[in-house]
Scaffold this active site. Structure first.
Site, mmCIF file in Angstrom:
data_model
loop_
_atom_site.group_PDB
_atom_site.id
_atom_site.type_symbol
_atom_site.label_atom_id
_atom_site.label_comp_id
_atom_site.label_asym_id
_atom_site.label_seq_id
_atom_site.Cartn_x
_atom_site.Cartn_y
_atom_site.Cartn_z
ATOM 1 N N GLU A 92 70.837 28.495 20.709
ATOM 2 C CA GLU A 92 70.515 27.077 20.569
ATOM 3 C C GLU A 92 69.104 26.871 20.054
ATOM 4 O O GLU A 92 68.212 27.637 20.368
ATOM 5 C CB GLU A 92 70.588 26.408 21.943
ATOM 6 C CG GLU A 92 71.957 26.492 22.542
ATOM 7 C CD GLU A 92 71.957 26.071 24.001
ATOM 8 O OE1 GLU A 92 71.107 25.250 24.378
ATOM 9 O OE2 GLU A 92 72.800 26.571 24.733
ATOM 10 N N CYS A 105 62.225 24.095 18.730
ATOM 11 C CA CYS A 105 62.238 25.016 19.853
ATOM 12 C C CYS A 105 63.300 26.068 19.513
ATOM 13 O O CYS A 105 64.472 25.738 19.340
ATOM 14 C CB CYS A 105 62.626 24.226 21.110
ATOM 15 S SG CYS A 105 62.926 25.264 22.531
ATOM 16 N N CYS A 112 69.764 35.634 28.642
ATOM 17 C CA CYS A 112 68.473 36.021 29.210
ATOM 18 C C CYS A 112 68.690 36.906 30.431
ATOM 19 O O CYS A 112 69.650 36.740 31.171
ATOM 20 C CB CYS A 112 67.694 34.766 29.613
ATOM 21 S SG CYS A 112 65.986 35.098 30.086
ATOM 22 N N CYS A 116 65.993 33.309 36.342
ATOM 23 C CA CYS A 116 65.376 32.163 37.028
ATOM 24 C C CYS A 116 66.478 31.265 37.599
ATOM 25 O O CYS A 116 67.446 30.946 36.906
ATOM 26 C CB CYS A 116 64.483 31.371 36.078
ATOM 27 S SG CYS A 116 63.156 32.354 35.380
ATOM 28 N N CYS A 119 67.674 27.906 35.750
ATOM 29 C CA CYS A 119 67.788 27.915 34.284
ATOM 30 C C CYS A 119 69.198 28.242 33.812
ATOM 31 O O CYS A 119 69.821 29.200 34.277
ATOM 32 C CB CYS A 119 66.802 28.928 33.706
ATOM 33 S SG CYS A 119 66.851 29.014 31.922
ATOM 34 N N GLY A 159 66.223 32.822 26.195
ATOM 35 C CA GLY A 159 65.666 34.173 26.171
ATOM 36 C C GLY A 159 64.212 34.231 26.573
ATOM 37 O O GLY A 159 63.528 33.214 26.669
ATOM 38 N N GLU A 160 63.752 35.440 26.805
ATOM 39 C CA GLU A 160 62.355 35.670 27.180
ATOM 40 C C GLU A 160 61.665 36.347 25.997
ATOM 41 O O GLU A 160 61.911 37.524 25.717
ATOM 42 C CB GLU A 160 62.313 36.551 28.446
ATOM 43 C CG GLU A 160 60.967 37.106 28.815
ATOM 44 C CD GLU A 160 59.823 36.091 28.820
ATOM 45 O OE1 GLU A 160 59.960 35.007 29.432
ATOM 46 O OE2 GLU A 160 58.789 36.375 28.185
ATOM 47 N N SER A 214 55.526 29.791 32.349
ATOM 48 C CA SER A 214 56.454 29.110 33.246
ATOM 49 C C SER A 214 56.085 29.519 34.659
ATOM 50 O O SER A 214 56.493 30.568 35.137
ATOM 51 C CB SER A 214 57.889 29.524 32.922
ATOM 52 O OG SER A 214 58.154 29.179 31.590
ATOM 53 N N HIS A 216 55.887 27.313 37.784
ATOM 54 C CA HIS A 216 56.877 26.685 38.680
ATOM 55 C C HIS A 216 56.628 26.826 40.176
ATOM 56 O O HIS A 216 57.357 26.209 40.966
ATOM 57 C CB HIS A 216 58.298 27.163 38.365
ATOM 58 C CG HIS A 216 58.715 26.961 36.951
ATOM 59 N ND1 HIS A 216 58.459 25.812 36.253
ATOM 60 C CD2 HIS A 216 59.363 27.777 36.071
ATOM 61 C CE1 HIS A 216 58.933 25.917 35.017
ATOM 62 N NE2 HIS A 216 59.472 27.098 34.871
ATOM 63 N N ASN A 290 65.704 19.665 34.884
ATOM 64 C CA ASN A 290 66.975 19.184 34.329
ATOM 65 C C ASN A 290 68.089 19.736 35.187
ATOM 66 O O ASN A 290 68.124 20.944 35.437
ATOM 67 C CB ASN A 290 67.165 19.724 32.904
ATOM 68 C CG ASN A 290 66.425 18.894 31.892
ATOM 69 O OD1 ASN A 290 66.601 17.683 31.819
ATOM 70 N ND2 ASN A 290 65.583 19.539 31.114
ATOM 71 N N CYS A 333 67.418 24.285 27.458
ATOM 72 C CA CYS A 333 67.928 25.544 26.935
ATOM 73 C C CYS A 333 69.122 26.101 27.709
ATOM 74 O O CYS A 333 69.178 26.009 28.923
ATOM 75 C CB CYS A 333 66.821 26.574 26.884
ATOM 76 S SG CYS A 333 65.979 26.772 28.450
HETATM 77 N N1 SAH Z 1 61.785 32.672 28.992
HETATM 78 C C1 SAH Z 1 60.739 31.804 28.585
HETATM 79 C C2 SAH Z 1 61.153 30.737 27.597
HETATM 80 C C3 SAH Z 1 62.461 30.030 27.795
HETATM 81 S S1 SAH Z 1 62.635 28.810 29.023
HETATM 82 C C4 SAH Z 1 60.077 31.196 29.798
HETATM 83 O O1 SAH Z 1 60.522 31.437 30.898
HETATM 84 O O2 SAH Z 1 59.072 30.500 29.631
HETATM 85 C C5 SAH Z 1 61.721 27.429 28.485
HETATM 86 C C6 SAH Z 1 61.158 26.597 29.636
HETATM 87 O O3 SAH Z 1 62.182 25.787 30.250
HETATM 88 C C7 SAH Z 1 60.579 27.440 30.745
HETATM 89 O O4 SAH Z 1 59.373 26.862 31.198
HETATM 90 C C8 SAH Z 1 61.667 27.356 31.793
HETATM 91 O O5 SAH Z 1 61.185 27.693 33.049
HETATM 92 C C9 SAH Z 1 62.111 25.919 31.639
HETATM 93 N N2 SAH Z 1 63.402 25.601 32.231
HETATM 94 C C10 SAH Z 1 64.492 26.362 32.340
HETATM 95 N N3 SAH Z 1 65.488 25.714 32.960
HETATM 96 C C11 SAH Z 1 65.012 24.483 33.230
HETATM 97 C C12 SAH Z 1 65.567 23.337 33.857
HETATM 98 N N4 SAH Z 1 66.819 23.336 34.319
HETATM 99 N N5 SAH Z 1 64.797 22.238 33.958
HETATM 100 C C13 SAH Z 1 63.524 22.225 33.485
HETATM 101 N N6 SAH Z 1 62.956 23.276 32.883
HETATM 102 C C14 SAH Z 1 63.686 24.390 32.776
#
Ligand code: SAH
Length: 349
Positions: A92, A105, A112, A116, A119, A159-160, A214, A216, A290, A333
């Site tokens: 995506e 983006c 991935c 997390c 996610c 992905g990371e 990220s 959190h 989200n 994502c």
């Molecule tokens: N792997 C990388 C990049 C992809 S995720 C990373 O972890 O940064 C992109 C961003 O979206 C990250 O900050 C991730 O933590 C956040 N993210 C993932 N799922 C989410 C959700 N359900 N709501 C809000 N942010 C989310």
């Protein structure tokens, strides 16, 4: 080395042509077709003889992505693409319009491994890393489809990126190449869940890239619960590398903080976060999480988010709440791929 042509630097492409006995000036022509005119097929390269195009497509395949699905937000014209790769995998990308231009983006992997808890990208499992050209192709395909210049990039899709380090660095080299789209490194952000040794490698490269972390959660106890990567690279170790990155590049670090109701949004969390970031060149981006169908987390209330920002600001930490774009089109994502995979299993089109 992979022979896909879109992943090659100009030097590598020139060497490959020399090896194949193709005249040198053709390398420049083909490179420009790929990276300036964004050709998605050799047959678009009209000043290249047909026989050479056929030879190239056999020896140096051009892997580009195709638009499998496109959703346009009625609320803010955010566009979400589901791209199909040459081998049938899906990733995506999202294009957002800001005052300063279009931002894409992009995804760096199919699925991935990081796990997390909140996610959607994790849910479909990990399939593979993307090639440099496959990351480029997301931008090239979107730019051609929209007919608009995309000036900013965030590596924040599926992905990371630091788990696909070499290919991501090659992507950065190609997208900032003055013989190609020549996007400024300052207009690119890379988001990571915190793979510390790779952040340290990035520091050594001295790029003007914006690093997004990220985070959190401010404590190991909490962060390890929602982000397994924290078991390997704990908060203080991560923040040490971030301080070094900011000091050595003079680039402001952006910390992402998804607000999960009742989990990481207390006043204590805000105070601890502020104390850990004190004195660092940084900014905190708060995002009400989200909701993902399969996950138990709920977004924090508006009041809670405001209170969290207030505590950070009072303690001298720059923090803002991120504007939510594309909320009507599953624009976070992993959500669309997840749906597509499920639909395919059910046989729905
Ligand atoms: N792997 C990388 C990049 C992809 S995720 C990373 O972890 O940064 C992109 C961003 O979206 C990250 O900050 C991730 O933590 C956040 N993210 C993932 N799922 C989410 C959700 N359900 N709501 C809000 N942010 C989310």
């Amino acid at each position: 080395m992979s022979r896909d042509i879109l992943s090659m630097t100009f030097g590598e492409l020139t060497d490959a042509f020399t090896e194949l006995g193709i005249q040198k000036f053709r390398a420049k022509q083909v490179y420009e077709w790929l990276h300036k005119h964004l050709a998605s097929d050799y047959d678009e390269m009209l000043n290249i003889p047909k026989s050479l195009r056929t030879e190239l497509s056999e020896k140096l395949p051009l892997y580009t992505c195709k638009i499998a699905r496109k959703q346009v937000s009625k609320l803010d014209s955010t566009v979400k693409y589901l791209f199909e790769m040459h081998d049938g995998d899906f990733v995506e990308s999202v294009v957002m319009k800001y005052k300063y231009g279009y931002t894409i983006c992009v995804s760096s992997q199919v699925g991935c491994k990081m796990g997390c808890a909140f996610c959607a990208s994790t849910l479909g499992g990990f399939k593979r890393s993307l090639l440099p050209g496959e990351i480029l192709s997301q931008l090239y395909t979107a730019q051609k489809d929209l007919g608009e210049r995309i000036s900013h990039i965030v590596l924040m899709g599926m992905g990371e990126p630091l788990d696909n380090y070499d290919n991501v660095l090659r992507f950065l080299e190609l997208i900032t190449d003055e013989k190609g789209l020549n996007i400024s490194m300052r207009n690119i952000s890379l988001s990571t869940c915190g793979i510390v040794p790779k952040i340290n490698d990035l520091i050594d490269k001295h790029l003007q890239l914006t690093l997004s972390i990220s985070l959190h959660a401010p404590s190991d106890e909490l962060r390890s619960r929602i982000m397994p990567v924290n078991n390997k690279y704990p908060v203080d170790e991560l923040l040490r590398s971030c301080r070094k990155y900011a000091a050595e590049t003079s680039r402001r670090i952006s910390f992402e903080y998804a607000m999960l109701s009742g989990v990481n949004d207390s006043d204590e969390c805000a105070a601890l976060l502020a104390s850990k970031l004190r004195g660092m060149l940084c900014h905190v981006n708060l995002i009400p999480v989200n909701e993902v169908a399969e996950s138990p987390f709920k977004p924090s209330s508006h009041d809670r988010v405001e209170r969290f920002v207030e505590i950070l600001n009072k303690n001298g930490i720059n923090a803002t709440v991120r504007r939510k774009l594309g909320s009507d089109i599953d624009a976070s994502c992993g959500q669309l791929r997840q749906k597509e995979n499920k639909n395919r299993k059910k046989g729905v089109e």
